[in-house]
Structures are given as structure tokens and as C-alpha cells.
Design a protein around this motif. Structure first.
Motif, PDB file in Angstrom:
ATOM      1  N   ALA A 141      15.700   0.347  -3.094  1.00 20.51           N
ATOM      2  CA  ALA A 141      15.132  -0.842  -3.740  1.00 20.51           C
ATOM      3  C   ALA A 141      14.642  -0.441  -5.118  1.00 20.51           C
ATOM      4  O   ALA A 141      14.427   0.737  -5.400  1.00 20.51           O
ATOM      5  CB  ALA A 141      13.983  -1.402  -2.906  1.00 20.51           C
ATOM      6  N   THR A 172      11.837 -15.354   1.035  1.00 21.21           N
ATOM      7  CA  THR A 172      11.535 -14.004   0.559  1.00 21.21           C
ATOM      8  C   THR A 172      11.839 -13.932  -0.937  1.00 21.21           C
ATOM      9  O   THR A 172      12.771 -14.568  -1.415  1.00 21.21           O
ATOM     10  CB  THR A 172      12.392 -12.962   1.305  1.00 21.21           C
ATOM     11  OG1 THR A 172      13.739 -13.433   1.353  1.00 21.21           O
ATOM     12  CG2 THR A 172      11.889 -12.752   2.724  1.00 21.21           C
ATOM     13  N   LYS A 173      11.086 -13.139  -1.630  1.00 23.86           N
ATOM     14  CA  LYS A 173      11.219 -13.069  -3.085  1.00 23.86           C
ATOM     15  C   LYS A 173      12.213 -11.988  -3.500  1.00 23.86           C
ATOM     16  O   LYS A 173      12.772 -12.030  -4.590  1.00 23.86           O
ATOM     17  CB  LYS A 173       9.835 -12.778  -3.677  1.00 23.86           C
ATOM     18  CG  LYS A 173       9.635 -13.262  -5.091  1.00 23.86           C
ATOM     19  CD  LYS A 173       8.167 -13.206  -5.482  1.00 23.86           C
ATOM     20  CE  LYS A 173       8.010 -12.942  -6.960  1.00 23.86           C
ATOM     21  NZ  LYS A 173       6.642 -12.632  -7.349  1.00 23.86           N
ATOM     22  N   TYR A 174      12.407 -10.988  -2.658  1.00 26.88           N
ATOM     23  CA  TYR A 174      13.349  -9.897  -2.981  1.00 26.88           C
ATOM     24  C   TYR A 174      14.535  -9.888  -2.009  1.00 26.88           C
ATOM     25  O   TYR A 174      15.673 -10.002  -2.413  1.00 26.88           O
ATOM     26  CB  TYR A 174      12.619  -8.551  -2.917  1.00 26.88           C
ATOM     27  CG  TYR A 174      13.426  -7.399  -3.476  1.00 26.88           C
ATOM     28  CD1 TYR A 174      13.469  -7.154  -4.849  1.00 26.88           C
ATOM     29  CD2 TYR A 174      14.148  -6.548  -2.640  1.00 26.88           C
ATOM     30  CE1 TYR A 174      14.214  -6.098  -5.368  1.00 26.88           C
ATOM     31  CE2 TYR A 174      14.889  -5.484  -3.158  1.00 26.88           C
ATOM     32  CZ  TYR A 174      14.910  -5.267  -4.512  1.00 26.88           C
ATOM     33  OH  TYR A 174      15.641  -4.221  -5.031  1.00 26.88           O
ATOM     34  N   TYR A 175      14.234  -9.782  -0.722  1.00 34.06           N
ATOM     35  CA  TYR A 175      15.278  -9.597   0.293  1.00 34.06           C
ATOM     36  C   TYR A 175      16.171 -10.825   0.452  1.00 34.06           C
ATOM     37  O   TYR A 175      15.696 -11.960   0.462  1.00 34.06           O
ATOM     38  CB  TYR A 175      14.609  -9.313   1.649  1.00 34.06           C
ATOM     39  CG  TYR A 175      15.583  -9.138   2.794  1.00 34.06           C
ATOM     40  CD1 TYR A 175      16.178  -7.910   3.032  1.00 34.06           C
ATOM     41  CD2 TYR A 175      15.913 -10.205   3.618  1.00 34.06           C
ATOM     42  CE1 TYR A 175      17.078  -7.746   4.081  1.00 34.06           C
ATOM     43  CE2 TYR A 175      16.814 -10.046   4.667  1.00 34.06           C
ATOM     44  CZ  TYR A 175      17.391  -8.815   4.898  1.00 34.06           C
ATOM     45  OH  TYR A 175      18.284  -8.660   5.930  1.00 34.06           O
ATOM     46  N   ASN A 176      17.469 -10.570   0.589  1.00 31.22           N
ATOM     47  CA  ASN A 176      18.386 -11.584   1.095  1.00 31.22           C
ATOM     48  C   ASN A 176      19.500 -10.837   1.838  1.00 31.22           C
ATOM     49  O   ASN A 176      19.595  -9.600   1.752  1.00 31.22           O
ATOM     50  CB  ASN A 176      18.921 -12.513  -0.014  1.00 31.22           C
ATOM     51  CG  ASN A 176      19.668 -11.776  -1.094  1.00 31.22           C
ATOM     52  OD1 ASN A 176      20.656 -11.108  -0.838  1.00 31.22           O
ATOM     53  ND2 ASN A 176      19.166 -11.887  -2.338  1.00 31.22           N
ATOM     54  N   HIS A 233      19.827   0.754 -11.494  1.00 29.43           N
ATOM     55  CA  HIS A 233      18.513   1.387 -11.616  1.00 29.43           C
ATOM     56  C   HIS A 233      18.553   2.326 -12.807  1.00 29.43           C
ATOM     57  O   HIS A 233      19.170   3.402 -12.720  1.00 29.43           O
ATOM     58  CB  HIS A 233      18.205   2.255 -10.400  1.00 29.43           C
ATOM     59  CG  HIS A 233      18.308   1.559  -9.079  1.00 29.43           C
ATOM     60  ND1 HIS A 233      19.486   1.385  -8.420  1.00 29.43           N
ATOM     61  CD2 HIS A 233      17.351   1.023  -8.291  1.00 29.43           C
ATOM     62  CE1 HIS A 233      19.251   0.748  -7.276  1.00 29.43           C
ATOM     63  NE2 HIS A 233      17.972   0.523  -7.172  1.00 29.43           N
ATOM     64  N   ALA A 249      24.632  -8.071  -5.541  1.00 31.13           N
ATOM     65  CA  ALA A 249      23.656  -8.664  -4.606  1.00 31.13           C
ATOM     66  C   ALA A 249      22.260  -8.473  -5.190  1.00 31.13           C
ATOM     67  O   ALA A 249      21.556  -7.525  -4.862  1.00 31.13           O
ATOM     68  CB  ALA A 249      23.780  -8.009  -3.234  1.00 31.13           C
ATOM     69  N   ILE A 276       8.467  -6.259  -3.121  1.00 29.54           N
ATOM     70  CA  ILE A 276       9.748  -5.549  -3.036  1.00 29.54           C
ATOM     71  C   ILE A 276       9.695  -4.535  -1.889  1.00 29.54           C
ATOM     72  O   ILE A 276      10.543  -4.530  -0.989  1.00 29.54           O
ATOM     73  CB  ILE A 276      10.071  -4.859  -4.380  1.00 29.54           C
ATOM     74  CG1 ILE A 276      10.100  -5.895  -5.513  1.00 29.54           C
ATOM     75  CG2 ILE A 276      11.393  -4.105  -4.295  1.00 29.54           C
ATOM     76  CD1 ILE A 276      10.240  -5.317  -6.913  1.00 29.54           C
ATOM     77  N   PRO A 320      18.237  -9.439  -6.189  1.00 25.31           N
ATOM     78  CA  PRO A 320      17.095  -9.987  -5.441  1.00 25.31           C
ATOM     79  C   PRO A 320      16.934 -11.495  -5.641  1.00 25.31           C
ATOM     80  O   PRO A 320      17.350 -12.043  -6.675  1.00 25.31           O
ATOM     81  CB  PRO A 320      15.894  -9.258  -6.049  1.00 25.31           C
ATOM     82  CG  PRO A 320      16.439  -8.033  -6.703  1.00 25.31           C
ATOM     83  CD  PRO A 320      17.823  -8.383  -7.139  1.00 25.31           C
ATOM     84  N   ASN A 321      16.276 -12.127  -4.683  1.00 25.45           N
ATOM     85  CA  ASN A 321      16.049 -13.579  -4.775  1.00 25.45           C
ATOM     86  C   ASN A 321      15.332 -13.998  -6.050  1.00 25.45           C
ATOM     87  O   ASN A 321      15.676 -15.013  -6.647  1.00 25.45           O
ATOM     88  CB  ASN A 321      15.239 -14.052  -3.563  1.00 25.45           C
ATOM     89  CG  ASN A 321      16.114 -14.179  -2.331  1.00 25.45           C
ATOM     90  OD1 ASN A 321      17.347 -14.099  -2.407  1.00 25.45           O
ATOM     91  ND2 ASN A 321      15.489 -14.380  -1.185  1.00 25.45           N
ATOM     92  N   TYR A 322      14.336 -13.211  -6.472  1.00 24.78           N
ATOM     93  CA  TYR A 322      13.589 -13.655  -7.659  1.00 24.78           C
ATOM     94  C   TYR A 322      14.475 -13.633  -8.908  1.00 24.78           C
ATOM     95  O   TYR A 322      14.279 -14.438  -9.819  1.00 24.78           O
ATOM     96  CB  TYR A 322      12.291 -12.834  -7.857  1.00 24.78           C
ATOM     97  CG  TYR A 322      12.428 -11.471  -8.501  1.00 24.78           C
ATOM     98  CD1 TYR A 322      12.792 -10.350  -7.759  1.00 24.78           C
ATOM     99  CD2 TYR A 322      12.172 -11.287  -9.856  1.00 24.78           C
ATOM    100  CE1 TYR A 322      12.901  -9.104  -8.338  1.00 24.78           C
ATOM    101  CE2 TYR A 322      12.282 -10.039 -10.450  1.00 24.78           C
ATOM    102  CZ  TYR A 322      12.652  -8.952  -9.683  1.00 24.78           C
ATOM    103  OH  TYR A 322      12.761  -7.713 -10.265  1.00 24.78           O
ATOM    104  N   LEU A 355      21.880  -8.702  -0.205  1.00 25.40           N
ATOM    105  CA  LEU A 355      21.182  -7.515  -0.708  1.00 25.40           C
ATOM    106  C   LEU A 355      20.966  -6.491   0.409  1.00 25.40           C
ATOM    107  O   LEU A 355      20.986  -5.280   0.166  1.00 25.40           O
ATOM    108  CB  LEU A 355      19.856  -7.962  -1.324  1.00 25.40           C
ATOM    109  CG  LEU A 355      19.010  -6.948  -2.069  1.00 25.40           C
ATOM    110  CD1 LEU A 355      18.261  -7.622  -3.213  1.00 25.40           C
ATOM    111  CD2 LEU A 355      18.016  -6.255  -1.156  1.00 25.40           C
TER     112      LEU A 355
END
Lengths: 284, 284
Positions: free
Chosen positions: A220, A257-261, B221, B270, A60, B272-274, A264
Motif C-alpha cells: 500500500a 472504503t476510502k482506499y480499498y476496493n 510508488h 487499480a 490506508i 484507491p477509491n479516494y 486494488l
């Protein structure tokens, strides 16, 4: 046997992770370095008892500190990274074939060697031929640089101990000078939820704002950092992270990527009202 | 003396808050109810040992569960809220003069009376004349309703104990029937970071997706919930939370909010990808 690592998020809030085994413990010239193996978070690196990196959630932090500036200016060729001894930021940067040179300035060689031995997940690309590691004080290193880097990433520890100088006006001024005319500065910006972090965050923001024409913060969710809500600072001489954002071009790179797009990316700059108010209400 | 409340976020992760005083403790027909006074979070309500509400961060949850649907369809007049015994969701809804009726269905009257006595910050608007409280099982209540509500908010506890039935296909189907033709369903959707929450989140998402033409999740959050990264489900018969979003109209209302704003409304979707991958990869 029960073995637990506990970090004080504030003096009234503790966050604890069950430890399988302590893999490494050492006192360097700068700080106490520990690496633990844990069931929930994999291997974790702590400096002076504060969690820096865990295998489970490091993606992340490293996605957000790297891909946001890289998608804003796809022509970044020369990068300076200050701190980042675990190697995670470097790993993400090396995925861009367009980057020609990465200078990394880490004050503590023992952090790097410990991560190379125990956390290859983050340290795996420190041997990339474009990477030059300088074991120096980032504050001093950047003083000597002028109009050289397209991107400076300040991947620092907290604003006390060895990282303290990386939150000063002098340092940000030197970063400004080290940047080319379309340069971008990204820094880890602490959090705003617990009162004890607020003043530092406000001071850092004010100092950067006095220097750069384009300034923003983005957020994040980082579960192992205090409150889980973490900020990054974005400052630049020219490019706006939303208006000049090259979403299509970044998506064409095909980076997984696992978090970023790219949705986002935009969403991360939409911070809560209480954060906006704290950023505006800076007295010192 | 040191007095600490500890919640297991997973069996290998603990989150602890220093307690000044236990203000209330009782076993109702449904659950163990405790209220603590703490320095960092103010008063906190726990049910069966899980944090439901703290005075310090409840604004995040209640802003996001309320203002996202209200800004999507400003013509919402009749609302059903399931759970929500602390009153925070009701407090936010009563700020809209356009809402004519709020039916609240809470299974446990002792939660409501405890919050009215000890946490007026959230419970303060339960006496609003538009609010009708039914002390019933939400699952049974909603079975009898048809084409009645413009908005259903499922402000439930976790998917075990008394809240379990609020994560079933039958329940979501009955919510669908209880909604008018432009109705919106919003539910607390758990988290995706720790593995043990993932299956429930996936199952809930799949069931809702089978019923509603418009389905999404959005994030916030919330520092005192496990991982700090929390999801809400948005489902509707007609309105898309982004395309049909009335940002200008909502801003004209002049509501002051500490977390929600109209940029954040869009950014919250938006994810995260995961998280996106987990939502798509639903087998059961």
C-alpha cells in the motif's frame, strides 16, 4: 513560532511535519507516547518518535490490514488482533456484522487511553461489545491459544523496542497454532526501499514461509511511513488471497472504503520486481 | 559539517536528504538547475528546488512511463518525448529494437548537458542514433505535427514554471493531432494525496478525457515525490491498457526491469477509491 516534528526515515533522510500543538506526552513502562495536532495530517500519534498513526492517512493502513483477509474468507468469526492500541484496525473489523468476537492484545494501556482521549477517529469502536481488550504481551498471550481464531492480525510497531518479539519464529509458530484450520495471519511487514529495513522484512517473510502453505505480501502507499511504500504479509493454512478471493460477496456488503476496493485487492499483490527479488533472496 | 537539501512537499511538510556535495549549480534561461551527491539517493537533479530524478529511485518513474504503453502496443515505431532532459525515459525506450525513431523535445539544453556530465545513469542513451533532440518549447513543437507518432510521452516538470503549458487543453489537443490513429499519450499526472496538487490533476484528467476515447490513470510508488504516491495518465485513440495488453509478447522480449512487471501493469490501474472519486469529481 515554528514547531516541527521530524522523523529520521534513515540517518540520511528526514521527514518533517509542522506541528500546531503538542497535545499529549508521556513515558509509559514501554515507550514514549506523544500526540501532536498538525495542519496537514490532523492528529498524529508517535511512539518513541516514530509515526504510528495520522488522521489523514490512517485509512490506508487500516483498510489494507483488515479488508484483504475479510474479503478472502467472508466466514471469519473470531479475530485476534495483536497491538493496534490506536483502535483503527478494531474500528474496521467492527463494521462486519458477521464477526462475533475480537480479542485485542495490547501491551501498553497508556497508548489506548491516550488515543481514546485524543484520537477518537481511530479509537471510537474499542467499546464495541464484541471487543475484549487484554493488556498483555502478545507474545505470551498467543502461546496459550490453540485452534481458536479464524484470523490473527499483527498490527505491531517496528521490530525493535516493545514490538521486537512479534517478528520471531516462536511468535509466528504460536500464531499458526492459535489459528483454526482455515485460519489467516496478516502482519505489518515493514518496507523494502531503504536498506536498513530489508533484513527484518526478509527474516519475517522466511519464518512465515516455513510455517504456512500459502504465503504472499501485498503493498500500500502510506505517505507517512518511510519511503511511502509499505508491505503487509498474508499467510494462511488454506485460502489463497487471489484464487479464493470473494470479490462479489465483499462488494455486496456495501461497505464504503476510502482506499480499498476489490480491483486494488488483486493489484496490491502485484509487487515490483525489486521487492519480489528481495523476498526470494533470503539467506538467514 | 551537515549539509541537507530540503524540499517542501507542502507548506507544512518537509522532505530532507543529507548531501555529501553540491556537484553543479546553474541558472539557465528557464530554471535553476542543481545536482547533488547524496549517500541515500546517489546523485539527484533538482529544478527550481524540486527533485526531478535521483539515482536510487528513478527506475520506478522511467519503468512506468515507458513500459506500460510499450506493452499495450508492441508495434510502436515512432515516439515523441516532451521534456525528459535527464534522459531516463529515452534510455528505457532505446531498449526496444522495434522503435525506429525517438524525437525528444526539451526546452532547456542546460538540463541535458548537466545530466550528460553528472548523471550518465539516466543520460547514457541520448546519443543513440534513433534519438533526435530538439531544444524547443514542446507546446510549440507539437502544434506542427499531424498523424505522425505512435506514442507521445509527456515527461514534464510540475504544472508551474516552464512546464505549465504542458497541462493545457491546447497542448493535449495538439498531442491528439500529432498521434496516429492507434496512438497513445502517456503523461506524468502529479499526485492526489496533498490537496494542493489535486486541482491540477483533476483539470489535466478532464481535458484529456474530453479528447480521447480511452482514458485511465495508473500509479507508482516514487519515494522522493510528494506523498510517494504518483499518477500517470494513459490516453489513447484505440488501445485499452488492460484489454489490449500484450503481456506474453512483452515477457518474450526478455527485458530485465527492476520495478515493472506484467502483473504490476494491471495492478497499477487499480487505484484507491479516494483517487477514483477525485477523478470523477471534476468541476472545472
Amino acid at each position: 513560532m515554528e514547531l516541527w516534528f521530524t522523523e529520521q526515515h534513515t540517518k540520511d533522510v528526514n521527514f518533517s511535519i509542522r506541528v500546531e500543538k503538542q497535545l499529549y506526552s508521556s513515558q509509559s513502562d514501554f515507550q514514549k507516547i506523544d500526540i501532536f495536532d498538525t495542519k496537514e495530517f490532523g492528529k498524529i500519534l508517535t511512539l518513541d518518535g516514530y509515526i504510528m498513526v495520522t488522521e489523514k492517512d490512517e485509512f490506508i493502513y487500516h483498510d489494507m490490514i483488515t479488508h484483504v483477509p475479510m474479503a478472502t474468507n467472508p466466514n471469519i468469526k473470531k479475530v485476534l488482533v495483536i497491538g493496534a492500541g490506536d483502535g483503527g484496525t478494531i474500528r474496521e473489523l467492527t463494521r462486519y456484522s458477521t464477526i462475533e468476537q475480537i480479542d485485542m492484545v495490547e501491551i501498553d494501556p497508556m497508548v489506548v487511553s491516550a488515543c481514546q482521549e485524543y484520537i477518537p477517529q481511530t479509537a471510537c469502536k474499542l467499546t464495541d461489545e464484541r471487543v475484549h481488550i487484554y493488556y498483555e504481551d502478545g507474545l505470551k498471550f498467543v502461546r496459550t491459544k490453540n485452534n481458536e481464531y479464524d484470523l490473527v492480525i499483527v498490527d505491531s510497531t517496528d521490530p525493535f523496542g516493545p514490538g521486537e518479539g512479534l517478528f520471531t519464529k516462536e511468535f509466528y509458530g504460536n500464531c499458526y497454532n492459535a489459528l483454526t484450520e482455515d485460519g489467516i495471519l496478516v502482519n505489518q511487514h515493514e518496507s523494502t526501499f531503504y536498506d536498513e529495513y530489508v533484513a527484518t522484512m526478509q527474516r519475517a517473510h522466511k519464518r512465515i514461509k516455513e510455517l504456512f502453505p500459502v504465503v504472499g505480501v501485498y503493498q500500500a502507499h502510506i505517505p507517512t511511513y518511510p519511503s511511502g511504500h509499505w508491505l503487509f504479509g498474508f499467510a494462511s493454512k488454506k485460502y489463497d488471497p487471489i484464487k479464493d478471493f470473494h470479490a462479489d460477496q465483499w462488494n455486496q456488503l456495501g461497505l464504503i472504503t476510502k482506499y480499498y476496493n476489490t480491483d486494488l485487492h488483486v493489484g496490491a499483490f502485484a509487487v515490483p520486481n525489486y521487492v519480489k527479488e528481495l523476498l526470494e533472496d533470503v539467506k538467514q
